[in-house]
Design a protein around this motif. Structure first.
Motif, PDB file in Angstrom:
ATOM      1  N   PHE A  97       0.941  -1.264  -0.012  1.00  0.00           N
ATOM      2  CA  PHE A  97       0.038   0.003   0.075  1.00  0.00           C
ATOM      3  C   PHE A  97       1.027   1.418  -0.023  1.00  0.00           C
ATOM      4  CE2 PHE A  97      -2.564   3.181   2.294  1.00  0.00           C
ATOM      5  CZ  PHE A  97      -3.557   3.417   1.653  1.00  0.00           C
ATOM      6  N   GLN A  98       0.523   2.179  -0.827  1.00  0.00           N
ATOM      7  CA  GLN A  98       1.119   3.569  -0.916  1.00  0.00           C
ATOM      8  C   GLN A  98       0.248   4.640  -1.029  1.00  0.00           C
ATOM      9  OE1 GLN A  98       4.853   4.209  -1.152  1.00  0.00           O
ATOM     10  NE2 GLN A  98       5.082   1.951  -0.691  1.00  0.00           N
ATOM     11  N   ALA A  99       0.328   5.869  -0.427  1.00  0.00           N
ATOM     12  CA  ALA A  99      -0.469   7.031  -0.350  1.00  0.00           C
ATOM     13  C   ALA A  99       0.466   8.134  -0.795  1.00  0.00           C
ATOM     14  CB  ALA A  99      -1.125   7.096   0.852  1.00  0.00           C
ATOM     15  N   THR A 100       0.018   8.968  -1.950  1.00  0.00           N
ATOM     16  CA  THR A 100       0.873   9.811  -2.691  1.00  0.00           C
ATOM     17  C   THR A 100       0.155  11.203  -2.457  1.00  0.00           C
ATOM     18  OG1 THR A 100       0.288   9.846  -4.572  1.00  0.00           O
ATOM     19  CG2 THR A 100       1.999   8.415  -4.039  1.00  0.00           C
ATOM     20  N   THR A 101       0.829  12.519  -2.257  1.00  0.00           N
ATOM     21  CA  THR A 101       0.209  13.901  -2.340  1.00  0.00           C
ATOM     22  C   THR A 101       0.807  14.153  -3.575  1.00  0.00           C
ATOM     23  OG1 THR A 101       2.335  14.493  -1.209  1.00  0.00           O
ATOM     24  CG2 THR A 101       0.602  14.369   0.203  1.00  0.00           C
ATOM     25  N   GLN A 102      -0.113  15.190  -4.282  1.00  0.00           N
ATOM     26  CA  GLN A 102      -0.041  15.406  -5.554  1.00  0.00           C
ATOM     27  C   GLN A 102      -0.178  16.885  -5.716  1.00  0.00           C
ATOM     28  OE1 GLN A 102       1.424  13.633  -8.024  1.00  0.00           O
ATOM     29  NE2 GLN A 102       1.556  11.802  -6.545  1.00  0.00           N
ATOM     30  N   GLY A 103      -0.084  17.718  -4.762  1.00  0.00           N
ATOM     31  CA  GLY A 103       0.136  19.165  -4.960  1.00  0.00           C
ATOM     32  C   GLY A 103      -1.142  20.011  -4.792  1.00  0.00           C
ATOM     33  N   ASP A 104      -1.531  20.253  -5.920  1.00  0.00           N
ATOM     34  CA  ASP A 104      -2.437  21.513  -5.986  1.00  0.00           C
ATOM     35  C   ASP A 104      -3.979  21.541  -5.335  1.00  0.00           C
ATOM     36  OD1 ASP A 104      -3.515  20.169  -8.016  1.00  0.00           O
ATOM     37  OD2 ASP A 104      -2.418  21.495  -9.414  1.00  0.00           O
ATOM     38  N   HIS A 105      -4.254  20.170  -5.159  1.00  0.00           N
ATOM     39  CA  HIS A 105      -5.696  20.134  -4.539  1.00  0.00           C
ATOM     40  C   HIS A 105      -5.507  19.620  -3.224  1.00  0.00           C
ATOM     41  CE1 HIS A 105      -8.251  20.332  -8.335  1.00  0.00           C
ATOM     42  NE2 HIS A 105      -6.940  19.899  -9.073  1.00  0.00           N
ATOM     43  N   GLY A 106      -4.406  19.348  -2.751  1.00  0.00           N
ATOM     44  CA  GLY A 106      -4.412  18.985  -1.516  1.00  0.00           C
ATOM     45  C   GLY A 106      -5.256  17.896  -1.066  1.00  0.00           C
ATOM     46  N   VAL A 107      -4.818  16.712  -2.110  1.00  0.00           N
ATOM     47  CA  VAL A 107      -5.757  15.514  -1.718  1.00  0.00           C
ATOM     48  C   VAL A 107      -4.596  14.302  -1.880  1.00  0.00           C
ATOM     49  CG1 VAL A 107      -7.543  13.931  -2.957  1.00  0.00           C
ATOM     50  CG2 VAL A 107      -7.861  16.290  -2.722  1.00  0.00           C
ATOM     51  N   ILE A 108      -4.954  13.428  -1.202  1.00  0.00           N
ATOM     52  CA  ILE A 108      -4.043  12.183  -1.000  1.00  0.00           C
ATOM     53  C   ILE A 108      -4.560  11.216  -2.207  1.00  0.00           C
ATOM     54  CG2 ILE A 108      -3.237  10.157   0.312  1.00  0.00           C
ATOM     55  CD1 ILE A 108      -3.375  12.244   2.635  1.00  0.00           C
ATOM     56  N   THR A 109      -3.749  10.473  -3.057  1.00  0.00           N
ATOM     57  CA  THR A 109      -4.315   9.254  -3.646  1.00  0.00           C
ATOM     58  C   THR A 109      -3.735   8.192  -3.393  1.00  0.00           C
ATOM     59  OG1 THR A 109      -2.421   9.870  -5.380  1.00  0.00           O
ATOM     60  CG2 THR A 109      -4.693  10.840  -5.707  1.00  0.00           C
ATOM     61  N   MET A 110      -4.376   6.904  -3.661  1.00  0.00           N
ATOM     62  CA  MET A 110      -3.848   5.652  -3.164  1.00  0.00           C
ATOM     63  C   MET A 110      -3.403   4.645  -4.248  1.00  0.00           C
ATOM     64  SD  MET A 110      -6.778   4.974  -0.222  1.00  0.00           S
ATOM     65  CE  MET A 110      -7.979   5.165  -1.310  1.00  0.00           C
ATOM     66  N   THR A 111      -2.251   3.969  -3.956  1.00  0.00           N
ATOM     67  CA  THR A 111      -2.050   2.771  -4.688  1.00  0.00           C
ATOM     68  C   THR A 111      -1.967   1.598  -3.977  1.00  0.00           C
ATOM     69  OG1 THR A 111      -0.668   4.340  -5.980  1.00  0.00           O
ATOM     70  CG2 THR A 111      -0.099   2.316  -6.190  1.00  0.00           C
ATOM     71  N   LEU A 112      -2.460   0.538  -4.645  1.00  0.00           N
ATOM     72  CA  LEU A 112      -2.197  -0.863  -4.140  1.00  0.00           C
ATOM     73  C   LEU A 112      -1.724  -1.810  -5.073  1.00  0.00           C
ATOM     74  CD1 LEU A 112      -3.047  -2.067  -1.276  1.00  0.00           C
ATOM     75  CD2 LEU A 112      -5.434  -2.395  -2.096  1.00  0.00           C
ATOM     76  N   ARG A 113      -0.743  -2.691  -4.527  1.00  0.00           N
ATOM     77  CA  ARG A 113      -0.428  -3.516  -5.481  1.00  0.00           C
ATOM     78  C   ARG A 113       0.267  -2.869  -6.688  1.00  0.00           C
ATOM     79  NH1 ARG A 113      -4.152  -9.092  -4.637  1.00  0.00           N
ATOM     80  NH2 ARG A 113      -3.286  -9.601  -2.822  1.00  0.00           N
ATOM     81  N   GLY A 114       0.740  -1.903  -6.484  1.00  0.00           N
ATOM     82  CA  GLY A 114       1.519  -0.917  -7.636  1.00  0.00           C
ATOM     83  C   GLY A 114       0.433  -0.268  -8.546  1.00  0.00           C
ATOM     84  N   ILE A 115      -0.671  -0.273  -8.248  1.00  0.00           N
ATOM     85  CA  ILE A 115      -1.813   0.287  -9.299  1.00  0.00           C
ATOM     86  C   ILE A 115      -2.460   1.586  -8.453  1.00  0.00           C
ATOM     87  CG2 ILE A 115      -3.947  -0.273 -10.624  1.00  0.00           C
ATOM     88  CD1 ILE A 115      -1.529  -1.603 -11.561  1.00  0.00           C
ATOM     89  N   GLY A 116      -2.545   2.603  -9.017  1.00  0.00           N
ATOM     90  CA  GLY A 116      -3.253   3.677  -8.589  1.00  0.00           C
ATOM     91  C   GLY A 116      -3.399   4.583  -9.610  1.00  0.00           C
ATOM     92  N   ASN A 117      -3.854   5.943  -9.420  1.00  0.00           N
ATOM     93  CA  ASN A 117      -4.160   6.854 -10.530  1.00  0.00           C
ATOM     94  C   ASN A 117      -3.983   8.332  -9.634  1.00  0.00           C
ATOM     95  OD1 ASN A 117      -4.982   9.000 -12.081  1.00  0.00           O
ATOM     96  ND2 ASN A 117      -6.909   7.361 -12.684  1.00  0.00           N
ATOM     97  N   ASP A 118      -2.764   9.035 -10.107  1.00  0.00           N
ATOM     98  CA  ASP A 118      -2.274  10.098  -9.548  1.00  0.00           C
ATOM     99  C   ASP A 118      -3.271  11.368  -9.835  1.00  0.00           C
ATOM    100  OD1 ASP A 118      -0.277   8.939  -8.181  1.00  0.00           O
ATOM    101  OD2 ASP A 118       1.188   9.666  -9.484  1.00  0.00           O
ATOM    102  N   SER A 119      -4.032  11.024 -10.627  1.00  0.00           N
ATOM    103  CA  SER A 119      -5.083  12.183 -11.301  1.00  0.00           C
ATOM    104  C   SER A 119      -6.380  11.961 -10.461  1.00  0.00           C
ATOM    105  CB  SER A 119      -5.300  12.266 -12.840  1.00  0.00           C
ATOM    106  OG  SER A 119      -3.986  12.414 -13.435  1.00  0.00           O
ATOM    107  N   ALA A 120      -6.637  10.932  -9.450  1.00  0.00           N
ATOM    108  CA  ALA A 120      -7.984  10.809  -8.962  1.00  0.00           C
ATOM    109  C   ALA A 120      -8.075  11.719  -7.790  1.00  0.00           C
ATOM    110  CB  ALA A 120      -8.037   9.276  -8.623  1.00  0.00           C
ATOM    111  N   LYS A 121      -8.077  12.854  -8.056  1.00  0.00           N
ATOM    112  CA  LYS A 121      -8.223  13.832  -7.118  1.00  0.00           C
ATOM    113  C   LYS A 121      -9.073  15.037  -7.362  1.00  0.00           C
ATOM    114  CE  LYS A 121      -3.853  16.338  -8.634  1.00  0.00           C
ATOM    115  NZ  LYS A 121      -3.420  15.198  -9.391  1.00  0.00           N
ATOM    116  N   THR A 122      -9.584  14.847  -8.371  1.00  0.00           N
ATOM    117  CA  THR A 122     -10.861  15.962  -8.918  1.00  0.00           C
ATOM    118  C   THR A 122     -11.941  15.122  -9.625  1.00  0.00           C
ATOM    119  OG1 THR A 122     -10.070  16.369 -11.216  1.00  0.00           O
ATOM    120  CG2 THR A 122      -9.058  17.738  -9.363  1.00  0.00           C
ATOM    121  N   GLU A 123     -12.662  15.639 -10.305  1.00  0.00           N
ATOM    122  CA  GLU A 123     -13.912  15.122 -11.130  1.00  0.00           C
ATOM    123  C   GLU A 123     -13.308  14.348 -12.530  1.00  0.00           C
ATOM    124  OE1 GLU A 123     -13.277  18.538 -13.439  1.00  0.00           O
ATOM    125  OE2 GLU A 123     -13.397  18.161 -11.227  1.00  0.00           O
ATOM    126  N   TYR A 124     -12.054  14.543 -12.610  1.00  0.00           N
ATOM    127  CA  TYR A 124     -11.590  14.323 -13.962  1.00  0.00           C
ATOM    128  C   TYR A 124     -11.236  12.694 -13.940  1.00  0.00           C
ATOM    129  CZ  TYR A 124     -10.721  18.867 -15.755  1.00  0.00           C
ATOM    130  OH  TYR A 124     -10.801  20.072 -16.277  1.00  0.00           O
TER     131      TYR A 124
END
Length: 807
Positions: A97-124
């Motif tokens: 399990f990994q959790a990353t910060t990606q800046g401008d939205h102040g939201v944490i995104t999650m990765t599990l077993r190497g899979i995640g989406n760093d853009s999963a912090k807005t409606e996009y």
């Protein structure tokens, strides 16, 4: 391509050997246990036996060691001991399990077993790791999902969970259970704490019995600390050097635009932020009211309302190698940080026992979020040489963002013990999102000429998801169980009225940064709409689960499963669709209770085959305009091993160990991103890109390990003193799919946390803690679009003291 260092390959032996040995040992045990032979007496339970852990991973309350799912269960005491405040704080507690910060939205995104989406912090974009609070899907990390407070437990389920847990649980799900009211008891707790960086924390909860069949729980929390990032002083440049640097730009502009000339300006030191809130500050407050009403033995109603406020600041992109004379935790800032996020959430669950063998449940929730933010995207990577040369000014500003979501789930399930246990469900969820996001980019400083600037206005983006699901377990015998599950999901997405608006280069319009009060849609604004985002996407998919489990004896379980996951396609800028993402997961595992119950040893070996893996990133179009693009890679392949061990060595000594190995490979993909300096792209839709086929996925170290140990000293007065230590190690991992060398990599690191807790017999306690003793600089992202390599980082060394009382 640069490969992970040799230690990562050597480390593979440890988890693989542990897992294989455990599986072989259990197989031998199974072979020895002839069903036709008289059963041997069961081993006596040790006086140091671990307490039983009950989880809800299968939407039934089952013992952890008899649940054939790869799941990590963390109770409230473990959350407190490890000072878990956000999802990012759980990284050291959950394998893979990994959790990353990606800046401008102040939201944490999650990765599990190497899979995640760093853009999963807005409606996009949607996440691959779904988050649930009390079984209700949370599209974004807000409230209890962001500031984790007054929780009963957290369960992290690895592998596709769609046949039971629903939306976007492609590679796993995180289910948080808030503390529930208790009938007939008046009780509560209060705690407060101080720490470095001006940390102040206050938490409290109270359980109030309102009547024999009704109780109320009130929980409040406030956490704050100063930002970690200091402000660098404004550049000190001579007027002559500024004039010399700016002269060619001024001459070129005035020659091309004689009717609208520009003149030299000296650098204004006031445009560089020197005071006020710093980046990477926390200032979050939340409260929750929970009501339990149990009017009869058959009927139970849980209701809750939660309010969340965030007035902290985003994390900052820091230079990986600071400029000479500057400290690491500092940046040359010309956009002051700001964040304003509010959410209101209602959750409900109604359980009704129709008969001793049949139950009906309704799980529903509603939430509304509003927010805005201001962010210095360039992070002062370069020092300007004049008002319009030597650097790039880029501000990422969310003028406003809002979404409303609600979900409803109806479940009918068997209860009691039967030959076949089953559950059937209907699910409906809807979102209504909107955002205006501005990006002014200026040459040199905000005083300079326009490099490019745009305003992305999406007034309405809707999501509707409907599903029917079912899962049944055929209990072939007391030991052998066959489970099958299926889900059919239909998704409908619409973008309505959205426009992307860019600077036209109109020489008659003053070159100033776009501000929040500007209307880029107005005539004479200097902007025009270069993309319309209207579009409609529909998609559907059936997913399934097949699992066989064998309970060798009361202490040994084996299981094997094949399951599929699905994440909806959707619409990107320009209204263009992108395809769905699917996954097939093959997994075998074992769960063992050893040494008379004093040791738990759980293992999983998995192989995941993705198709049409989604990759999202901001890109530059061939005409110079900007968009957020989502592409579908041909696929991705991930395989690995996970092991977890918990041991009560003596009455006073506890040990926990988790190990994970992962190997990832991306399928064919041409990937672009404005966060990286990339070569010209053969794809006519993107200016710059890189062929990342065969690259490793980001946030996926080959090997990681976590060891926790604590010893409890008892005193004659009934008090206890418990020192504890947690060690985390992981090998190097990439920070993007581009795999661009050391700047795009987090090197192998070790991190140590320690604590010392005194608990008195009368209910009060105090806890001293230090996190990240090594002061390790752990990157969570990377970029080099502005020249120098920059990254965001996990917090530096932090320390503090908490004290509280339970009554």
């Amino acid at each position: 391509m640069t490969h992970v260092a040799q230690p990562a390959r050597l480390a593979l032996k440890t988890p693989v050997v542990l897992a294989v040995l455990s599986l072989l040992a259990g197989t031998a045990h199974a072979q020895a246990a002839d069903p036709a032979a008289p059963k041997a007496p069961e081993a006596e339970t040790s006086v140091n036996a671990l307490s039983q852990v009950v989880i809800t991973a299968t939407k039934r309350s089952t013992p952890l060691q008899r649940t054939p799912v790869a799941v990590t269960a963390i109770n409230s005491a473990q959350l407190d001991d490890n000072h878990v405040q956000t999802i990012a704080d759980m990284v050291n507690l959950v394998p893979s399990f990994q959790a990353t910060t990606q800046g401008d939205h102040g939201v944490i995104t999650m990765t599990l077993r190497g899979i995640g989406n760093d853009s999963a912090k807005t409606e996009y974009a949607d996440p691959e790791v779904a988050m649930f609070v009390n079984g209700i899907y949370a599209p974004r990390a807000e409230g209890a999902a962001a500031l984790m407070f007054d929780l009963e437990s957290v369960e992290v389920l690895r592998g596709p969970q769609g046949t039971l847990w629903g939306r976007n649980s492609t590679v796993g799900a995180v289910n948080m259970q808030t503390a529930k009211p208790v009938l007939g008891k008046l009780m509560g707790s209060v705690e407060g704490g101080l720490g470095n960086y001006g940390r102040i924390g206050v938490r409290g909860a109270m359980n109030l019995p309102l009547s024999d069949d009704m109780a109320l729980r009130v929980a409040l929390v406030h956490e704050q600390h100063d930002g970690f990032v200091a402000y660098q002083r404004a550049p000190q440049l001579s007027l002559a050097s500024q004039q010399a640097a700016a002269a060619p730009v001024i001459d070129a502009w005035n020659t091309a635009h004689p009717a609208n000339p520009i003149a030299f300006q000296p650098l204004n030191p006031n445009i560089f932020v020197q005071g006020g809130p710093r980046y990477s500050a926390q200032d979050q407050t939340a409260g929750r009211l929970s009501l339990l009403w149990k009017p009869s033995e058959a009927l139970s109603i849980d209701l809750s309302y939660e309010k969340f406020l965030d007035r902290g600041t985003p994390s900052m992109n820091l230079m990986q190698t600071p400029r000479e004379g500057e400290s690491f935790w500092s940046a040359l800032i010309d956009t002051a940080p700001a964040m304003h996020r509010d959410s209101n959430t209602f959750r409900s669950r109604i359980d009704y026992a129709l008969s001793p063998d049949l139950a009906l449940a309704y799980i529903g929730g509603w939430s509304r979020f509003t927010g805005s933010a201001d962010y210095d995207q360039d992070g002062g990577a370069k020092v300007p040489t004049s008002f319009t040369t030597g650097a790039t000014y880029q501000q990422n500003r969310t003028n406003w963002s809002r979404y409303t979501n609600h979900s409803h789930e109806l479940e009918l399930l068997s209860t009691g013990k039967h030959e076949i246990d089953w559950i059937l469900g209907l699910y409906y969820a809807a979102e209504d999102n909107g955002i205006r996001f501005d990006i002014p980019i200026m040459n040199g400083t905000q005083q300079g000429t326009v490099g490019w600037q745009g305003s992305f206005i999406q007034p309405k983006e809707t999501v509707n998801s409907q599903a029917v699901f079912g899962q049944a377990t055929w209990n072939l015998s007391d030991a052998l169980h066959l489970t099958g599950g299926a889900r059919y999901t239909h998704d409908d997405r619409k973008n309505i009225g959205g426009t992307n608006n860019g600077w036209t280069g109109d020489a008659t319009v003053q070159q100033v940064p776009l501000d929040a009060g500007s209307d880029p849609l107005a005539a004479g604004s200097g902007f025009s709409s270069y993309q319309k985002n209207d579009g409609h996407y529909k998609g559907d998919k059936a997913t399934y689960l097949g699992r066989l489990s064998y309970q060798v004896d009361k202490d040994t379980l084996f299981y094997g499963s094949v399951s599929t996951g699905y994440k909806s396609g959707g619409l990107q800028d320009g209204g263009r669709p992108y395809g769905m993402e699917t996954l097939t997961n093959y997994e075998v595992g074992s769960k063992m209770t050893l040494a008379g119950g004093s040791v738990r040893f759980n293992n999983a070996i998995y192989y995941e085959n993705f198709k049409d893996f989604q990759f999202s990133a901001p890109v530059t179009n061939p005409d110079g305009s900007h968009s957020l693009a989502t592409s579908n890679a041909e696929g991705a392949k991930v395989y690995g091993v996970e092991s977890e061990l918990a041991a009560k060595l003596t009455e006073a000594d506890r040990l926990q160990l988790s190990l994970a190995y992962a190997h990832t490979r991306l399928g064919k993909l041409l990937a672009g991103s404005n966060d990286y300096a990339l070569p010209a792209c053969p794809d006519p839709l993107i200016s710059n890109c890189l062929d990342v086929t065969g690259h490793e996925l980001p946030h996926a170290p080959r090997f990681s390990a976590q060891v926790q140990y604590q010893h409890t000293f008892g005193f004659d007065n009934g008090g206890t003193l418990t020192p504890r230590i947690a060690l985390h190690y992981e090998t190097a991992s990439w920070l993007s799919v581009f795999n661009l060398g050391d700047g795009d990599k987090q090197k192998a690191y070790t991190r140590t946390d320690v604590g010392l807790r005194y608990s008195a017999a009368k209910g009060w306690w105090t806890d001293l803690w230090v996190r990240n003793i090594e002061n390790a600089k752990v990157k969570t992202n990377a970029q080099n679009a502005f020249g120098a390599w920059q990254s965001q980082y996990l917090p530096p060394l932090t320390l503090g003291v908490n004290a509280g009382i339970e009554f």
